[in-house]
Design an enzyme around this catalytic site. Structure first.
Site, PDB file in Angstrom:
ATOM      1  N   ALA A  41      38.981  39.398  39.967  1.00  0.00           N
ATOM      2  CA  ALA A  41      39.316  40.481  38.828  1.00  0.00           C
ATOM      3  C   ALA A  41      39.481  39.718  37.599  1.00  0.00           C
ATOM      4  O   ALA A  41      39.754  38.539  37.427  1.00  0.00           O
ATOM      5  CB  ALA A  41      40.675  41.162  39.491  1.00  0.00           C
ATOM      6  N   CYS A  42      39.400  40.704  36.549  1.00  0.00           N
ATOM      7  CA  CYS A  42      39.664  40.165  35.292  1.00  0.00           C
ATOM      8  C   CYS A  42      41.115  39.716  34.964  1.00  0.00           C
ATOM      9  O   CYS A  42      41.956  40.199  35.672  1.00  0.00           O
ATOM     10  CB  CYS A  42      39.460  41.323  34.304  1.00  0.00           C
ATOM     11  SG  CYS A  42      39.640  41.204  32.470  1.00  0.00           S
ATOM     12  N   PRO A  43      41.246  38.593  34.388  1.00  0.00           N
ATOM     13  CA  PRO A  43      40.440  37.687  33.333  1.00  0.00           C
ATOM     14  C   PRO A  43      39.804  36.341  34.329  1.00  0.00           C
ATOM     15  O   PRO A  43      39.388  35.428  33.580  1.00  0.00           O
ATOM     16  CB  PRO A  43      41.174  37.236  32.239  1.00  0.00           C
ATOM     17  CG  PRO A  43      42.580  37.040  33.022  1.00  0.00           C
ATOM     18  CD  PRO A  43      42.558  38.028  34.132  1.00  0.00           C
ATOM     19  N   ASP A  68      33.316  42.158  38.628  1.00  0.00           N
ATOM     20  CA  ASP A  68      34.257  43.030  37.700  1.00  0.00           C
ATOM     21  C   ASP A  68      33.735  43.376  36.646  1.00  0.00           C
ATOM     22  O   ASP A  68      33.110  42.920  35.700  1.00  0.00           O
ATOM     23  CB  ASP A  68      35.533  41.937  37.193  1.00  0.00           C
ATOM     24  CG  ASP A  68      36.723  42.732  36.396  1.00  0.00           C
ATOM     25  OD1 ASP A  68      36.387  44.144  35.941  1.00  0.00           O
ATOM     26  OD2 ASP A  68      37.665  42.091  36.476  1.00  0.00           O
TER      27      ASP A  68
END
Length: 100
Positions: A41-43, A68
């Site tokens: 997932a981000c970041p 993502d």
């Protein structure tokens, strides 16, 4: 184009993920690093790209894939800010070739 060293180090699954490169003549430099950021997932894709780029020489490229949807915005903005060349496209995943 994958470097011979990178090509030899990829297992069959990773090589299959890199297969889109055979259909794209997008990389200006030789791709010497690969990172699979799928499921992160981000970041995290951006952070992993920053770390992987430390091993990439000037005029060489990192090939990164991610799932993502925010990774496209994040990575392109980072590359523009850092003066790096980035080429991206999407099919089932997001593909990035980042050239120093």
């Amino acid at each position: 184009m994958l470097s011979d060293e990178l090509n030899a180090s990829l297992d069959d699954k990773a090589f299959a993920l890199c297969q889109p490169l055979c259909d794209k003549s997008m990389a200006d430099g030789q791709i010497t690093a690969f990172f699979d950021a799928r499921g992160l997932a981000c970041p995290m894709p951006l952070l992993k790209a920053k770390v992987a780029l430390r091993t990439v020489a000037d005029s060489k490229s990192l090939y990164l894939i991610a799932t993502d949807k925010n990774s496209q915005t994040d990575l392109v903005a980072f590359c523009q800010k850092q003066g790096l060349q980035v080429q991206s496209w999407a099919d089932d995943v997001y593909h990035f070739i980042i050239t120093k």
